[in-house]
Design a protein around this motif. Sequence first.
Motif, PDB file in Angstrom:
ATOM      1  N   LYS A 152     -29.255   5.691  -0.672  1.00  0.00           N
ATOM      2  CA  LYS A 152     -30.122   6.807  -0.319  1.00  0.00           C
ATOM      3  C   LYS A 152     -30.760   7.467  -1.542  1.00  0.00           C
ATOM      4  CE  LYS A 152     -28.786   9.456   3.004  1.00  0.00           C
ATOM      5  NZ  LYS A 152     -28.084  10.485   3.810  1.00  0.00           N
ATOM      6  N   GLN A 153     -30.019   7.579  -2.641  1.00  0.00           N
ATOM      7  CA  GLN A 153     -30.506   8.343  -3.786  1.00  0.00           C
ATOM      8  C   GLN A 153     -30.858   7.483  -4.999  1.00  0.00           C
ATOM      9  OE1 GLN A 153     -30.260  11.385  -1.396  1.00  0.00           O
ATOM     10  NE2 GLN A 153     -30.886  11.739  -3.483  1.00  0.00           N
ATOM     11  N   VAL A 154     -30.029   6.485  -5.305  1.00  0.00           N
ATOM     12  CA  VAL A 154     -30.191   5.760  -6.567  1.00  0.00           C
ATOM     13  C   VAL A 154     -31.165   4.598  -6.451  1.00  0.00           C
ATOM     14  CG1 VAL A 154     -28.986   4.502  -8.393  1.00  0.00           C
ATOM     15  CG2 VAL A 154     -27.879   6.453  -7.281  1.00  0.00           C
ATOM     16  N   ARG A 155     -31.006   3.775  -5.426  1.00  0.00           N
ATOM     17  CA  ARG A 155     -31.880   2.601  -5.299  1.00  0.00           C
ATOM     18  C   ARG A 155     -33.359   2.990  -5.273  1.00  0.00           C
ATOM     19  NH1 ARG A 155     -31.466  -2.724  -3.498  1.00  0.00           N
ATOM     20  NH2 ARG A 155     -29.292  -2.480  -2.835  1.00  0.00           N
ATOM     21  N   PRO A 156     -33.786   3.970  -4.427  1.00  0.00           N
ATOM     22  CA  PRO A 156     -35.214   4.329  -4.427  1.00  0.00           C
ATOM     23  C   PRO A 156     -35.688   4.851  -5.779  1.00  0.00           C
ATOM     24  CG  PRO A 156     -34.100   5.213  -2.481  1.00  0.00           C
ATOM     25  CD  PRO A 156     -33.025   4.729  -3.398  1.00  0.00           C
ATOM     26  N   LEU A 157     -34.819   5.586  -6.458  1.00  0.00           N
ATOM     27  CA  LEU A 157     -35.201   6.144  -7.759  1.00  0.00           C
ATOM     28  C   LEU A 157     -35.444   5.035  -8.770  1.00  0.00           C
ATOM     29  CD1 LEU A 157     -33.349   9.173  -9.397  1.00  0.00           C
ATOM     30  CD2 LEU A 157     -34.257   7.307 -10.751  1.00  0.00           C
ATOM     31  N   LEU A 158     -34.531   4.074  -8.851  1.00  0.00           N
ATOM     32  CA  LEU A 158     -34.688   2.962  -9.791  1.00  0.00           C
ATOM     33  C   LEU A 158     -35.912   2.122  -9.438  1.00  0.00           C
ATOM     34  CD1 LEU A 158     -30.959   1.798 -10.075  1.00  0.00           C
ATOM     35  CD2 LEU A 158     -32.239   3.206 -11.695  1.00  0.00           C
ATOM     36  N   ALA A 159     -36.119   1.883  -8.134  1.00  0.00           N
ATOM     37  CA  ALA A 159     -37.264   1.069  -7.713  1.00  0.00           C
ATOM     38  C   ALA A 159     -38.586   1.736  -8.070  1.00  0.00           C
ATOM     39  CB  ALA A 159     -37.186   0.808  -6.214  1.00  0.00           C
ATOM     40  N   ASP A 160     -38.644   3.047  -7.931  1.00  0.00           N
ATOM     41  CA  ASP A 160     -39.899   3.774  -8.183  1.00  0.00           C
ATOM     42  C   ASP A 160     -40.203   3.951  -9.665  1.00  0.00           C
ATOM     43  OD1 ASP A 160     -40.300   3.989  -5.485  1.00  0.00           O
ATOM     44  OD2 ASP A 160     -39.573   6.061  -5.335  1.00  0.00           O
ATOM     45  N   HIS A 161     -39.157   4.094 -10.496  1.00  0.00           N
ATOM     46  CA  HIS A 161     -39.388   4.503 -11.884  1.00  0.00           C
ATOM     47  C   HIS A 161     -38.967   3.482 -12.941  1.00  0.00           C
ATOM     48  CE1 HIS A 161     -40.485   8.600 -10.691  1.00  0.00           C
ATOM     49  NE2 HIS A 161     -39.474   8.550  -9.840  1.00  0.00           N
ATOM     50  N   CYS A 162     -38.273   2.402 -12.547  1.00  0.00           N
ATOM     51  CA  CYS A 162     -37.757   1.480 -13.564  1.00  0.00           C
ATOM     52  C   CYS A 162     -38.265   0.048 -13.425  1.00  0.00           C
ATOM     53  CB  CYS A 162     -36.227   1.460 -13.535  1.00  0.00           C
ATOM     54  SG  CYS A 162     -35.449   3.069 -13.797  1.00  0.00           S
ATOM     55  N   LEU A 163     -38.458  -0.405 -12.200  1.00  0.00           N
ATOM     56  CA  LEU A 163     -38.673  -1.832 -11.987  1.00  0.00           C
ATOM     57  C   LEU A 163     -40.047  -2.332 -12.389  1.00  0.00           C
ATOM     58  CD1 LEU A 163     -36.755  -2.722  -8.728  1.00  0.00           C
ATOM     59  CD2 LEU A 163     -35.958  -2.418 -11.060  1.00  0.00           C
ATOM     60  N   ALA A 221     -38.387 -12.044 -15.049  1.00  0.00           N
ATOM     61  CA  ALA A 221     -38.181 -12.799 -16.287  1.00  0.00           C
ATOM     62  C   ALA A 221     -38.873 -12.163 -17.485  1.00  0.00           C
ATOM     63  CB  ALA A 221     -38.685 -14.230 -16.092  1.00  0.00           C
ATOM     64  N   GLU A 222     -39.916 -11.378 -17.260  1.00  0.00           N
ATOM     65  CA  GLU A 222     -40.666 -10.761 -18.362  1.00  0.00           C
ATOM     66  C   GLU A 222     -40.355  -9.275 -18.487  1.00  0.00           C
ATOM     67  OE1 GLU A 222     -44.772 -11.649 -17.812  1.00  0.00           O
ATOM     68  OE2 GLU A 222     -44.486 -13.823 -17.881  1.00  0.00           O
ATOM     69  N   ALA A 223     -39.132  -8.897 -18.223  1.00  0.00           N
ATOM     70  CA  ALA A 223     -38.736  -7.489 -18.317  1.00  0.00           C
ATOM     71  C   ALA A 223     -38.916  -6.977 -19.737  1.00  0.00           C
ATOM     72  CB  ALA A 223     -37.273  -7.337 -17.900  1.00  0.00           C
ATOM     73  N   ALA A 224     -39.385  -5.740 -19.859  1.00  0.00           N
ATOM     74  CA  ALA A 224     -39.609  -5.124 -21.167  1.00  0.00           C
ATOM     75  C   ALA A 224     -38.327  -5.137 -21.985  1.00  0.00           C
ATOM     76  CB  ALA A 224     -40.104  -3.692 -20.985  1.00  0.00           C
ATOM     77  N   ARG A 225     -38.439  -5.577 -23.246  1.00  0.00           N
ATOM     78  CA  ARG A 225     -37.315  -5.647 -24.187  1.00  0.00           C
ATOM     79  C   ARG A 225     -36.172  -6.514 -23.652  1.00  0.00           C
ATOM     80  NH1 ARG A 225     -36.845   0.758 -26.030  1.00  0.00           N
ATOM     81  NH2 ARG A 225     -39.039   1.022 -26.593  1.00  0.00           N
ATOM     82  N   GLY A 226     -36.491  -7.343 -22.662  1.00  0.00           N
ATOM     83  CA  GLY A 226     -35.467  -8.208 -22.098  1.00  0.00           C
ATOM     84  C   GLY A 226     -34.438  -7.488 -21.252  1.00  0.00           C
ATOM     85  N   LEU A 227     -34.689  -6.221 -20.953  1.00  0.00           N
ATOM     86  CA  LEU A 227     -33.728  -5.418 -20.185  1.00  0.00           C
ATOM     87  C   LEU A 227     -34.115  -5.404 -18.711  1.00  0.00           C
ATOM     88  CD1 LEU A 227     -31.343  -3.477 -19.956  1.00  0.00           C
ATOM     89  CD2 LEU A 227     -32.911  -1.596 -20.537  1.00  0.00           C
ATOM     90  N   ARG A 228     -33.291  -6.027 -17.886  1.00  0.00           N
ATOM     91  CA  ARG A 228     -33.525  -6.055 -16.453  1.00  0.00           C
ATOM     92  C   ARG A 228     -32.636  -5.032 -15.754  1.00  0.00           C
ATOM     93  NH1 ARG A 228     -34.155 -11.991 -13.925  1.00  0.00           N
ATOM     94  NH2 ARG A 228     -34.348 -10.591 -12.127  1.00  0.00           N
ATOM     95  N   LEU A 229     -33.267  -4.210 -14.920  1.00  0.00           N
ATOM     96  CA  LEU A 229     -32.534  -3.186 -14.187  1.00  0.00           C
ATOM     97  C   LEU A 229     -32.624  -3.424 -12.682  1.00  0.00           C
ATOM     98  CD1 LEU A 229     -33.500   0.015 -16.234  1.00  0.00           C
ATOM     99  CD2 LEU A 229     -31.509  -1.484 -16.487  1.00  0.00           C
ATOM    100  N   ASP A 230     -32.808  -4.682 -12.303  1.00  0.00           N
ATOM    101  CA  ASP A 230     -32.886  -5.009 -10.879  1.00  0.00           C
ATOM    102  C   ASP A 230     -31.610  -5.678 -10.379  1.00  0.00           C
ATOM    103  OD1 ASP A 230     -33.238  -7.300 -12.330  1.00  0.00           O
ATOM    104  OD2 ASP A 230     -35.077  -7.949 -11.329  1.00  0.00           O
ATOM    105  N   SER A 231     -30.564  -5.642 -11.187  1.00  0.00           N
ATOM    106  CA  SER A 231     -29.273  -6.204 -10.786  1.00  0.00           C
ATOM    107  C   SER A 231     -28.172  -5.509 -11.570  1.00  0.00           C
ATOM    108  CB  SER A 231     -29.234  -7.713 -11.060  1.00  0.00           C
ATOM    109  OG  SER A 231     -29.217  -7.953 -12.455  1.00  0.00           O
ATOM    110  N   PRO A 232     -26.923  -5.550 -11.098  1.00  0.00           N
ATOM    111  CA  PRO A 232     -25.842  -4.863 -11.808  1.00  0.00           C
ATOM    112  C   PRO A 232     -25.604  -5.408 -13.199  1.00  0.00           C
ATOM    113  CG  PRO A 232     -24.974  -6.208 -10.006  1.00  0.00           C
ATOM    114  CD  PRO A 232     -26.448  -6.147  -9.830  1.00  0.00           C
TER     115      PRO A 232
END
Length: 343
Positions: free
Chosen positions: A39-50, A56-67
């Motif tokens: 309810k709170q974390v997933r929408p926030l990460l999807a809107d502001h991080c992904l 594969a081309e995540a900025a600085r190689g940092l992927r935040l779409d998985s644990p």
Amino acid sequence: MQQRALFCVLFGLMGFFAAHNAVLGFNDEEVDNEAFFEKQVRPLLADHCLQCHSGAEAARGLRLDSPEGFRTDDGQGMVVVPGDPGVSRLIRAVEHHASSAPMPPDGRLQESQIADLKRWIASGANWPEGKPLSTHPGPVVSDHWSFQPLRRKQAPRSTDDRWNRHFIDRWVEAQRASVGLSPSSRATPTELARRVAMDLTGLPPDNSIAERLAESDDLEVIEEIVEELLNSEAYGQHWGRHWLDVARYSEMMGVNIEDDEQDKNPFAYTYRDWVIEAFNQDLAYDRFVELQLAADYVRPENDPDLAALGFLTVGNKFEGDEPNLIDDRLDTIVLVLLPEIDD
């Protein structure tokens, strides 16, 4: 009988999936953490991080779409340290600390959003099993069994006629044989009577059921006993309570927590009784759902079926906070009625 058997199967499956609703991540101690994440974390990460930190081309190689991405440590510290938001790089970034690149780059998050991230990390940074983040909904899983048309299939050929007494038994036998299992010993009349009665009514059987099964355990006798139990009031009480649990039935309103008497919902019982009666009357599932969502649109004024709207109204009243009240009702509808399909 078929409709009631369907209810039994549905709730049996609900119990099975609830038992397997494990949380993959750092700590699976609190079940509520998954709901908070969704309810709170997933929408926030999807809107502001992904937009920058996924694929594969995540900025600085940092992927935040998985644990796994949140466990990353590039020498400057872990992105998330479960249980300790103060040393987690994610929190330093969203708080725009001088020691970290400010994230998101287009502006600081709201304080309430930062507080949600801190709470998530402090509680263990749980991540629901098998649910990567996505910036958009995935395609419909067209090959999922629930989307397939109904078709009649020939039951497997039996290799043990002593055990098989019904065509369904042949399916059980085939699956059992595929994993190298042999059948258990035959249930005694007393064991069979207890299993049937406990499954359908939640109550031990009376002696007459075991006596009838001792005289004859033909399928016709068993079916007669099952039908009698399905027609008993205890059937609706036993299975109706499972629906009341998922519908968050309560006789308290959450308005006056200082005084239990004033906090009671005096008409909650009408919804409870309606659910029990719906099970006992073998109400079709589609009608069962329709009345709980819109009885005031499809039934006349003062009709007894209006009690079905308790599905929406018996929950916490949140001391009159309307946004939370609406959120609770929508949350209940989605969690209870919409299926979750794993890709």
